[in-house]
Design an enzyme around this catalytic site. Structure first.
Site, PDB file in Angstrom:
ATOM      1  N   ARG A  40       0.833  -1.201   0.000  1.00 42.11           N
ATOM      2  CA  ARG A  40       0.000   0.000   0.000  1.00 42.11           C
ATOM      3  C   ARG A  40       0.871   1.255   0.000  1.00 42.11           C
ATOM      4  O   ARG A  40       1.892   1.318   0.692  1.00 42.11           O
ATOM      5  CB  ARG A  40      -0.935  -0.006   1.214  1.00 42.11           C
ATOM      6  CG  ARG A  40      -1.895  -1.160   1.184  1.00 42.11           C
ATOM      7  CD  ARG A  40      -3.149  -0.963   2.014  1.00 42.11           C
ATOM      8  NE  ARG A  40      -3.931  -2.206   2.036  1.00 42.11           N
ATOM      9  CZ  ARG A  40      -4.704  -2.625   1.046  1.00 42.11           C
ATOM     10  NH1 ARG A  40      -4.845  -1.889  -0.047  1.00 42.11           N
ATOM     11  NH2 ARG A  40      -5.354  -3.780   1.122  1.00 42.11           N
ATOM     12  N   ASP A  41       0.413   2.238  -0.779  1.00 44.22           N
ATOM     13  CA  ASP A  41       1.119   3.523  -0.810  1.00 44.22           C
ATOM     14  C   ASP A  41       0.999   4.197   0.555  1.00 44.22           C
ATOM     15  O   ASP A  41      -0.069   4.196   1.178  1.00 44.22           O
ATOM     16  CB  ASP A  41       0.536   4.420  -1.913  1.00 44.22           C
ATOM     17  CG  ASP A  41       1.448   5.591  -2.246  1.00 44.22           C
ATOM     18  OD1 ASP A  41       2.038   5.591  -3.337  1.00 44.22           O
ATOM     19  OD2 ASP A  41       1.567   6.513  -1.399  1.00 44.22           O
ATOM     20  N   ILE A  42       2.078   4.774   1.018  1.00 44.18           N
ATOM     21  CA  ILE A  42       2.101   5.378   2.348  1.00 44.18           C
ATOM     22  C   ILE A  42       1.259   6.660   2.388  1.00 44.18           C
ATOM     23  O   ILE A  42       0.836   7.089   3.475  1.00 44.18           O
ATOM     24  CB  ILE A  42       3.566   5.668   2.754  1.00 44.18           C
ATOM     25  CG1 ILE A  42       3.691   5.788   4.259  1.00 44.18           C
ATOM     26  CG2 ILE A  42       4.110   6.914   2.051  1.00 44.18           C
ATOM     27  CD1 ILE A  42       5.133   5.800   4.760  1.00 44.18           C
ATOM     28  N   ASN A  98       4.282   6.624 -13.479  1.00 39.62           N
ATOM     29  CA  ASN A  98       4.960   7.906 -13.601  1.00 39.62           C
ATOM     30  C   ASN A  98       6.404   7.631 -14.021  1.00 39.62           C
ATOM     31  O   ASN A  98       7.070   6.761 -13.441  1.00 39.62           O
ATOM     32  CB  ASN A  98       4.930   8.654 -12.269  1.00 39.62           C
ATOM     33  CG  ASN A  98       3.532   9.067 -11.869  1.00 39.62           C
ATOM     34  OD1 ASN A  98       2.697   9.360 -12.728  1.00 39.62           O
ATOM     35  ND2 ASN A  98       3.245   9.076 -10.576  1.00 39.62           N
ATOM     36  N   GLU A 106       8.953  10.148  -8.513  1.00 45.22           N
ATOM     37  CA  GLU A 106       9.733  10.547  -7.338  1.00 45.22           C
ATOM     38  C   GLU A 106      10.684   9.447  -6.874  1.00 45.22           C
ATOM     39  O   GLU A 106      11.726   9.737  -6.297  1.00 45.22           O
ATOM     40  CB  GLU A 106       8.789  10.918  -6.194  1.00 45.22           C
ATOM     41  CG  GLU A 106       7.937  12.149  -6.494  1.00 45.22           C
ATOM     42  CD  GLU A 106       6.892  12.412  -5.430  1.00 45.22           C
ATOM     43  OE1 GLU A 106       6.745  11.578  -4.502  1.00 45.22           O
ATOM     44  OE2 GLU A 106       6.206  13.444  -5.533  1.00 45.22           O
ATOM     45  N   HIS A 111       7.595   1.260 -10.688  1.00 48.21           N
ATOM     46  CA  HIS A 111       6.416   0.906  -9.881  1.00 48.21           C
ATOM     47  C   HIS A 111       5.154   1.309 -10.617  1.00 48.21           C
ATOM     48  O   HIS A 111       5.081   2.391 -11.196  1.00 48.21           O
ATOM     49  CB  HIS A 111       6.457   1.562  -8.501  1.00 48.21           C
ATOM     50  CG  HIS A 111       6.653   3.036  -8.505  1.00 48.21           C
ATOM     51  ND1 HIS A 111       7.884   3.613  -8.739  1.00 48.21           N
ATOM     52  CD2 HIS A 111       5.787   4.059  -8.325  1.00 48.21           C
ATOM     53  CE1 HIS A 111       7.772   4.931  -8.686  1.00 48.21           C
ATOM     54  NE2 HIS A 111       6.497   5.228  -8.438  1.00 48.21           N
ATOM     55  N   HIS A 113       1.244   2.256 -10.080  1.00 46.52           N
ATOM     56  CA  HIS A 113       0.238   2.670  -9.114  1.00 46.52           C
ATOM     57  C   HIS A 113      -1.081   2.019  -9.517  1.00 46.52           C
ATOM     58  O   HIS A 113      -1.556   2.235 -10.638  1.00 46.52           O
ATOM     59  CB  HIS A 113       0.028   4.189  -9.146  1.00 46.52           C
ATOM     60  CG  HIS A 113       1.198   5.007  -8.730  1.00 46.52           C
ATOM     61  ND1 HIS A 113       1.293   5.595  -7.489  1.00 46.52           N
ATOM     62  CD2 HIS A 113       2.326   5.365  -9.398  1.00 46.52           C
ATOM     63  CE1 HIS A 113       2.417   6.292  -7.412  1.00 46.52           C
ATOM     64  NE2 HIS A 113       3.069   6.164  -8.557  1.00 46.52           N
TER      65      HIS A 113
HETATM   66  P1  AMP Z   1       6.063   8.296  -7.934  1.00 47.06           P
HETATM   67  O1  AMP Z   1       5.816   9.766  -7.746  1.00 47.06           O
HETATM   68  O2  AMP Z   1       5.328   7.716  -9.112  1.00 47.06           O
HETATM   69  O3  AMP Z   1       7.548   7.974  -7.954  1.00 47.06           O
HETATM   70  O4  AMP Z   1       5.424   7.580  -6.688  1.00 47.06           O
HETATM   71  C1  AMP Z   1       6.111   7.287  -5.508  1.00 47.06           C
HETATM   72  C2  AMP Z   1       5.082   6.856  -4.512  1.00 47.06           C
HETATM   73  O5  AMP Z   1       5.748   6.227  -3.441  1.00 47.06           O
HETATM   74  C3  AMP Z   1       4.248   8.008  -3.912  1.00 47.06           C
HETATM   75  O6  AMP Z   1       2.874   7.794  -4.192  1.00 47.06           O
HETATM   76  C4  AMP Z   1       4.562   7.918  -2.419  1.00 47.06           C
HETATM   77  O7  AMP Z   1       3.451   8.218  -1.612  1.00 47.06           O
HETATM   78  C5  AMP Z   1       5.007   6.473  -2.281  1.00 47.06           C
HETATM   79  N1  AMP Z   1       5.869   6.179  -1.142  1.00 47.06           N
HETATM   80  C6  AMP Z   1       6.940   6.900  -0.703  1.00 47.06           C
HETATM   81  N2  AMP Z   1       7.512   6.305   0.353  1.00 47.06           N
HETATM   82  C7  AMP Z   1       6.771   5.175   0.608  1.00 47.06           C
HETATM   83  C8  AMP Z   1       6.854   4.132   1.583  1.00 47.06           C
HETATM   84  N3  AMP Z   1       7.813   4.104   2.529  1.00 47.06           N
HETATM   85  N4  AMP Z   1       5.930   3.141   1.536  1.00 47.06           N
HETATM   86  C9  AMP Z   1       4.956   3.150   0.603  1.00 47.06           C
HETATM   87  N5  AMP Z   1       4.830   4.104  -0.345  1.00 47.06           N
HETATM   88  C10 AMP Z   1       5.728   5.102  -0.349  1.00 47.06           C
END
Ligand code: AMP
Length: 126
Positions: A40-42, A98, A106, A111, A113
């Site tokens: 799950r996304d944090i 992304n 980021e 990954h 989503h």
């Molecule tokens: P992106 O912007 O496509 O690289 O998405 C990175 C995603 O990683 C974002 O939706 C963040 O909320 C998520 N994220 C960052 N750190 C964590 C974590 N420790 N556990 C789960 N999701 C995370």
């Protein structure tokens, strides 16, 4: 035309998602296969927001798809199974990769989503 010059393999010891795969950083795992992990996304952007990663480090979907189509299929299969087990198939869902700076990526570890559980609105906000 090949995807331009972002490295396929980065410094994985510094990679957040590699550390989640290794179990060094906790995550709420919803599915694991030999080659992929879904958690799950944090900071969820929808009622259901799951990230699906390859266990092996690739920078993004373009690098992965060119280097390893079979593993790309594994990633997509896990995303589809997650969509099913999260109950998203009936009403639909969104699958997002992304990619790079303009794509808003980021975390430089490929990954998907998986987003759903409610209407998601327009694909891109301008
Ligand atoms: P992106 O912007 O496509 O690289 O998405 C990175 C995603 O990683 C974002 O939706 C963040 O909320 C998520 N994220 C960052 N750190 C964590 C974590 N420790 N556990 C789960 N999701 C995370």
């Amino acid at each position: 035309m090949p995807y331009p010059s972002r490295p396929t393999i980065a410094l994985v010891t510094d990679c957040l998602f590699c550390r989640i795969v290794a179990g060094d950083i906790p995550a709420t795992v919803v599915r694991e296969t030999d080659t992929t992990l879904a958690f799950r996304d944090i900071d969820p952007k929808a009622a259901v927001h799951v990230l699906v990663v390859t266990k092996e480090h690739f920078v993004d979907i373009a690098s992965l798809a060119q280097a390893d189509p079979e593993l790309t299929g594994d990633l997509m299969e896990t995303a589809a199974v997650v969509a099913e087990t999260e109950g998203l198939l009936a009403d639909g869902f969104r699958l997002i990769f992304n990619t790079g700076a303009y794509g808003g990526q980021e975390v430089d570890h490929v990954h998907a989503h998986v987003l759903g559980g409610e209407p998601l609105g327009p694909m891109v906000c301008k």
